[in-house]
Design an enzyme around this catalytic site. Sequence first.
Site, PDB file in Angstrom:
ATOM      1  N   HIS A   1       0.807  -1.216   0.000  1.00 43.09           N
ATOM      2  CA  HIS A   1       0.000   0.000   0.000  1.00 43.09           C
ATOM      3  C   HIS A   1       0.841   1.265   0.000  1.00 43.09           C
ATOM      4  O   HIS A   1       0.358   2.333  -0.390  1.00 43.09           O
ATOM      5  CB  HIS A   1      -0.951   0.002   1.204  1.00 43.09           C
ATOM      6  CG  HIS A   1      -2.173  -0.844   0.994  1.00 43.09           C
ATOM      7  ND1 HIS A   1      -2.205  -2.185   1.277  1.00 43.09           N
ATOM      8  CD2 HIS A   1      -3.393  -0.537   0.495  1.00 43.09           C
ATOM      9  CE1 HIS A   1      -3.401  -2.669   0.981  1.00 43.09           C
ATOM     10  NE2 HIS A   1      -4.136  -1.702   0.501  1.00 43.09           N
ATOM     11  N   GLY A   2       2.091   1.177   0.435  1.00 40.54           N
ATOM     12  CA  GLY A   2       2.936   2.364   0.392  1.00 40.54           C
ATOM     13  C   GLY A   2       4.253   2.153   1.109  1.00 40.54           C
ATOM     14  O   GLY A   2       4.339   1.363   2.046  1.00 40.54           O
TER      15      GLY A   2
END
Length: 339
Positions: free
Chosen positions: A322-323
């Site tokens: 997700h990051g």
Amino acid sequence: MVFSSTVFLLIFLPVVAGIYFLCPRKARNTVLLLFSLLFYGWGEPVYVFLMIATITVDYICGYIIGRDLDSKPKRAKVTLIISIVINLALLGVFKYYDFFAGTLNSLLGRGVFPTLGLTLPIGISFYTFQALSYVIDVYRRDARVQKNIAAFGTYVTLFPQLIAGPIVRYADVDDQLRERTHSLTLFASGCRTFICGLAKKVLIANTMAAVADPLFENPASSLGVLGTWIAIIAYTFQIFFDFSGYSDMAIGLGKMFGFSFRENFYYPYVSESITEFWRRWHISLSKWFREYVYIPLGGNRKGVGRTYFNLFCVWLLTGLWHGASWNFVLWGLYYFALL
């Protein structure tokens, strides 16, 4: 270029659809490939070459694997490993190198590892995972070798789900890349799904963002109980209708061009447990990690301890996916702790 922009709605999509349906069937994958590259290069043209490199590497590796799988299985396995290493190396350099270099520099108290300051290519996680699914599916004999590079390039670059998913496994669209059905009924169904997704994004997600963003810009101590709850609820609706709206638009666009993509969000906020939430939120991502990480690690077949280790790896990687931030890593580990 985003789906909700006037450029996409009034120019790009009508032009693509018009040329696509006027072309002979054999040329339609090439049309989608060229326009998908244009769509991707609209914001960052230089990274089109990175995508083309990914297509080339995995097309060649998939061909070699298919050729050698029966006669030279060791060479096929080595080719698979080479493909995985190249794909993950590109993803690691562009998305995670500066994150880990900065972390290590902070721990050491000095700049031992130089940061690169590279701009993150849009959608690199999505198309990297899709390209990986192709070579892995071919190696597992779950899919046939795609000898038409235009068809394979179409799969990797397909603009409906290139930027925000859903992640499409190659085995699920193998037949559709070779031959797919078009009809006015299917096109109309795709339009309805797209419009619903567009409404989610523009009417609900953007409205909730207008409420949540100003509140989150203030110090938490100044919001009070009511302001905090309004910010939380608005942001909760914002992220769901933003993500699911984009997924619905992608599914609708896929239908217009004869592709069938699976549902990606299935009422996650009615879940009664974290496990159920995981199965309902970003379904294509959870299935990808299950098929290509959790099960290859052994799944739940090697005892309780190994099962929890495998789940730990999946949640950790999910957070990183997700990051490139410790916030996302901790988010993944937090949900693993709730299992």
